[in-house]
Design a protein around this motif. Structure first.
Motif, PDB file in Angstrom:
ATOM      1  N   ASP A 171       0.865  -1.184   0.000  1.00 17.50           N
ATOM      2  CA  ASP A 171       0.000   0.000   0.000  1.00 17.50           C
ATOM      3  C   ASP A 171       0.899   1.230   0.000  1.00 17.50           C
ATOM      4  O   ASP A 171       1.842   1.290   0.791  1.00 17.50           O
ATOM      5  N   VAL A 172       0.585   2.164  -0.837  1.00 17.04           N
ATOM      6  CA  VAL A 172       1.389   3.380  -0.864  1.00 17.04           C
ATOM      7  C   VAL A 172       0.501   4.606  -0.793  1.00 17.04           C
ATOM      8  O   VAL A 172      -0.528   4.687  -1.459  1.00 17.04           O
ATOM      9  N   ASN A 173       0.917   5.535   0.027  1.00 18.65           N
ATOM     10  CA  ASN A 173       0.237   6.805   0.154  1.00 18.65           C
ATOM     11  C   ASN A 173       1.108   7.863  -0.507  1.00 18.65           C
ATOM     12  O   ASN A 173       2.143   8.228   0.028  1.00 18.65           O
ATOM     13  N   ALA A 174       0.728   8.314  -1.697  1.00 20.07           N
ATOM     14  CA  ALA A 174       1.629   9.194  -2.436  1.00 20.07           C
ATOM     15  C   ALA A 174       1.203  10.647  -2.353  1.00 20.07           C
ATOM     16  O   ALA A 174       0.022  10.968  -2.348  1.00 20.07           O
ATOM     17  N   ASN A 175       2.184  11.516  -2.313  1.00 23.79           N
ATOM     18  CA  ASN A 175       1.924  12.958  -2.331  1.00 23.79           C
ATOM     19  C   ASN A 175       2.234  13.510  -3.699  1.00 23.79           C
ATOM     20  O   ASN A 175       2.888  12.878  -4.512  1.00 23.79           O
ATOM     21  N   ASN A 176       1.771  14.712  -3.889  1.00 25.74           N
ATOM     22  CA  ASN A 176       2.094  15.425  -5.107  1.00 25.74           C
ATOM     23  C   ASN A 176       3.600  15.448  -5.326  1.00 25.74           C
ATOM     24  O   ASN A 176       4.346  15.751  -4.414  1.00 25.74           O
ATOM     25  N   GLY A 177       4.049  15.098  -6.514  1.00 24.02           N
ATOM     26  CA  GLY A 177       5.469  15.189  -6.785  1.00 24.02           C
ATOM     27  C   GLY A 177       6.242  13.918  -6.507  1.00 24.02           C
ATOM     28  O   GLY A 177       7.389  13.777  -6.903  1.00 24.02           O
ATOM     29  N   ASP A 178       5.628  12.966  -5.812  1.00 20.55           N
ATOM     30  CA  ASP A 178       6.305  11.682  -5.581  1.00 20.55           C
ATOM     31  C   ASP A 178       6.446  10.918  -6.886  1.00 20.55           C
ATOM     32  O   ASP A 178       5.720  11.168  -7.844  1.00 20.55           O
ATOM     33  N   SER A 179       7.356   9.986  -6.892  1.00 17.26           N
ATOM     34  CA  SER A 179       7.418   9.073  -8.026  1.00 17.26           C
ATOM     35  C   SER A 179       7.469   7.644  -7.528  1.00 17.26           C
ATOM     36  O   SER A 179       8.276   7.297  -6.667  1.00 17.26           O
ATOM     37  N   LEU A 180       6.608   6.828  -8.076  1.00 20.66           N
ATOM     38  CA  LEU A 180       6.601   5.418  -7.686  1.00 20.66           C
ATOM     39  C   LEU A 180       7.836   4.692  -8.200  1.00 20.66           C
ATOM     40  O   LEU A 180       8.076   3.548  -7.851  1.00 20.66           O
ATOM     41  N   LEU A 181       8.603   5.393  -9.064  1.00 20.29           N
ATOM     42  CA  LEU A 181       9.825   4.750  -9.561  1.00 20.29           C
ATOM     43  C   LEU A 181      10.769   4.410  -8.398  1.00 20.29           C
ATOM     44  O   LEU A 181      11.634   3.552  -8.526  1.00 20.29           O
ATOM     45  N   ASP A 182      10.569   5.101  -7.274  1.00 16.34           N
ATOM     46  CA  ASP A 182      11.385   4.763  -6.099  1.00 16.34           C
ATOM     47  C   ASP A 182      11.158   3.326  -5.651  1.00 16.34           C
ATOM     48  O   ASP A 182      11.979   2.732  -4.957  1.00 16.34           O
ATOM     49  N   LEU A 183      10.006   2.773  -6.052  1.00 15.65           N
ATOM     50  CA  LEU A 183       9.701   1.396  -5.645  1.00 15.65           C
ATOM     51  C   LEU A 183      10.498   0.361  -6.430  1.00 15.65           C
ATOM     52  O   LEU A 183      10.548  -0.808  -6.050  1.00 15.65           O
ATOM     53  N   THR A 184      11.092   0.800  -7.543  1.00 18.99           N
ATOM     54  CA  THR A 184      11.788  -0.190  -8.373  1.00 18.99           C
ATOM     55  C   THR A 184      12.931  -0.843  -7.596  1.00 18.99           C
ATOM     56  O   THR A 184      13.271  -1.991  -7.836  1.00 18.99           O
ATOM     57  N   ARG A 185      13.469  -0.097  -6.638  1.00 21.60           N
ATOM     58  CA  ARG A 185      14.554  -0.648  -5.830  1.00 21.60           C
ATOM     59  C   ARG A 185      14.076  -1.878  -5.034  1.00 21.60           C
ATOM     60  O   ARG A 185      14.757  -2.871  -4.912  1.00 21.60           O
ATOM     61  N   MET A 186      12.859  -1.708  -4.508  1.00 17.14           N
ATOM     62  CA  MET A 186      12.249  -2.799  -3.742  1.00 17.14           C
ATOM     63  C   MET A 186      12.002  -4.016  -4.649  1.00 17.14           C
ATOM     64  O   MET A 186      12.244  -5.152  -4.266  1.00 17.14           O
ATOM     65  N   ILE A 187      11.510  -3.742  -5.854  1.00 16.57           N
ATOM     66  CA  ILE A 187      11.213  -4.842  -6.773  1.00 16.57           C
ATOM     67  C   ILE A 187      12.515  -5.521  -7.214  1.00 16.57           C
ATOM     68  O   ILE A 187      12.592  -6.735  -7.331  1.00 16.57           O
ATOM     69  N   LYS A 188      13.530  -4.699  -7.397  1.00 18.32           N
ATOM     70  CA  LYS A 188      14.829  -5.221  -7.805  1.00 18.32           C
ATOM     71  C   LYS A 188      15.411  -6.167  -6.756  1.00 18.32           C
ATOM     72  O   LYS A 188      16.125  -7.104  -7.071  1.00 18.32           O
ATOM     73  N   ALA A 189      15.059  -5.882  -5.508  1.00 14.85           N
ATOM     74  CA  ALA A 189      15.594  -6.707  -4.410  1.00 14.85           C
ATOM     75  C   ALA A 189      14.955  -8.094  -4.363  1.00 14.85           C
ATOM     76  O   ALA A 189      15.355  -8.946  -3.580  1.00 14.85           O
ATOM     77  N   CYS A 190      13.938  -8.309  -5.198  1.00 13.79           N
ATOM     78  CA  CYS A 190      13.246  -9.611  -5.223  1.00 13.79           C
ATOM     79  C   CYS A 190      13.451 -10.263  -6.585  1.00 13.79           C
ATOM     80  O   CYS A 190      12.577 -10.160  -7.449  1.00 13.79           O
ATOM     81  N   PRO A 191      14.582 -10.928  -6.799  1.00 15.36           N
ATOM     82  CA  PRO A 191      14.900 -11.422  -8.141  1.00 15.36           C
ATOM     83  C   PRO A 191      13.909 -12.462  -8.677  1.00 15.36           C
ATOM     84  O   PRO A 191      13.822 -12.645  -9.881  1.00 15.36           O
TER      85      PRO A 191
END
Lengths: 296, 180
Positions: A171-191
């Protein structure tokens, strides 16, 4: 609950025997071996499973061998919306955290396959949450669901790999100006991630699309967006996942606000949803061969 | 006990007379002649025939831990799934499967359900075992401790004081329990 069965052991035995006969029409009840009993517990929420510690001496800690830890909070802790002040809410937060800690401490099984937490825990609880994930990870975690109140930029965990994780829900609570691209790090950590689900609560923000990195997710087959708004904030991540998931089978885009799922208004066709659907069509061009884009 | 041949008629109308059958003998001596693809869903049978070179078509495989009643239930499930597979080899018709499974367990008592779980475990049919343990979980959901004891056939060996203390300790787990 039957009060009479709590007292006087001899009378109680008689009651339970006849109750047995009444319930099952037989006095010779099949006994299931412990591993099957634990298998059944694994399909219950933790609250349900923990109740079985009162069944008998031998069963007292049997539930702690369950491989699925689903921390759906009991009602008394859950209903924080009814609390009048922040102190009371904070107290409930503490209760929830203590509960998770206690169960993880008691857990006697070798494996934790599924770990789900649902609570109003914010960024200040990152240390605790990270530690819980670590504990579950050490027991071979495969499915992780975090239904919390976290902001995008605070999702810095994991700083570690989740090598066996196959399903991730966030679950993500995003604010104006955020980018979900920051989540790619998390996804990358799960090969070995197969399925990624994101529940997004975000304002309808307009800005330019950002550049996204390249990183292949070789096992990702299903991606699901709930609360999709079709603005750069989620489009970026969707584009990124479409371009970097060579074995993708399905991307599901659901424009319904996550908080309305399961409510009376879930299927109400409001203008925001129609607009989000229109914008989601932009994804079609980048859908890899063999994959399906489903817009709900 | 005399061995009788149990009915082996398949629900599948397309099964021909020549179809290979496998003979399975239950704990009470009844012999079931089962169509090969159905019998092979029983992992214990599959590995028995794969690992033993000297078995022939005439071999009757004994299954001492499975009663005739449980065997009927097991075969009903496996035959239905074989039928789904035959009709739609690519992907099972999910709704039909769900409808079948719902009707299939509705008719079973708790005692029958547990006997089937034991049989599915012994015969090593993981799909059926997963399904049945899920059904068992549904049946004890929101139920009192007394009900759970009766369901599993477990005697309460706590003293009333101990039980009362435990219930206090696990107070959070006792909200929303239904009447039996």
């Amino acid at each position: 609950m039957k009060r009479r069965s709590l007292y006087s052991p001899s009378a109680k035995d008689k009651v339970s025997k006849t109750e047995n006969d009444k319930l099952f029409g037989c006095c010779c009840v099949s006994r299931l071996p412990d591993d099957i009993v634990v298998n059944i517990f694994s399909r219950l929420t933790l609250i349900e499973a923990a109740r079985t510690s009162v069944v008998s001496r031998r069963w007292r800690y049997l539930w702690t061998f369950t491989a699925n830890l689903d921390f759906q909070a009991p009602d008394t802790i859950w209903k924080i919306g009814e609390e009048p002040n922040e102190i009371a809410i904070e107290k409930k937060r503490c209760m929830y955290i203590n509960w998770v800690e206690k169960v993880l401490e008691l857990h006697g099984g070798k494996y934790i396959n599924e770990f789900r937490i649902h609570f109003d825990l914010g960024d200040d609880q990152k240390t605790n949450i990270t530690r819980w994930i670590h504990t579950a990870l050490a027991k071979g975690l495969e499915t992780l669901e975090l239904h919390l109140d976290l902001k995008v930029d605070s999702i810095q965990f994991p700083l570690f790999e989740l090598p066996k994780l196959r399903h991730l829900t966030f679950d993500v609570n995003a604010n104006n100006g955020d980018s979900l691209l920051d989540l790619t790090r998390m996804i990358k950590a799960c090969p070995f991630l197969c399925k990624f689900t994101l529940k997004l609560i975000s304002e309808d923000s307009k800005r330019k699309l950002r550049q996204f990195p390249n990183c292949r997710h070789e096992h990702l087959k299903v991606v699901e967006f709930i609360g999709f708004i079709g603005r750069p904030i989620d489009l970026e991540l969707a584009f990124y996942l479409l371009e970097n998931s060579p074995v993708l089978e399905k991307m599901i885009v659901n424009p319904t606000h996550p908080l309305l799922i399961g409510s009376y208004f879930e299927f109400e066709d409001v203008k925001e949803k129609q607009d989000a659907r229109k914008r989601a069509k932009r994804l079609q061009k980048r859908v890899p061969q063999g994959a399906l884009l489903v817009i709900l | 006990m005399s061995s009788s041949i149990a009915s082996s008629s398949s629900s599948s109308s397309s099964s021909s007379k020549k179809e290979k059958k496998i003979s399975l003998k239950t704990s009470d001596g009844e012999v079931f002649e089962v169509e090969e693809p159905v019998a092979m869903q029983l992992e214990i049978v599959r590995s028995f025939f794969a690992d033993n070179e000297d078995v022939t078509e005439q071999t009757v495989m004994p299954l001492p831990n499975v009663s005739t009643a449980a065997m009927h239930g097991i075969l009903e499930y496996c035959r239905a799934h074989e039928e789904f597979r035959r009709r739609m080899p690519e992907a099972a018709p999910e709704e039909e499967v769900r409808a079948f499974e719902a009707g299939y367990v509705d008719r079973k008592s708790n005692e029958e359900l547990k006997e089937m779980i034991l049989a599915a475990n012994y015969l090593n049919i993981s799909k059926l075992l997963d399904f049945l343990t899920g059904v068992a979980a549904k049946r004890i959901e929101n139920k009192s401790v007394e009900y759970v004891r009766a369901f599993f056939g477990v005697e309460n060996d706590f003293t009333p004081e101990e039980e009362a203390n435990l219930r206090r300790e696990y107070e959070w787990a006792f909200e929303g329990v239904d009447e039996d």
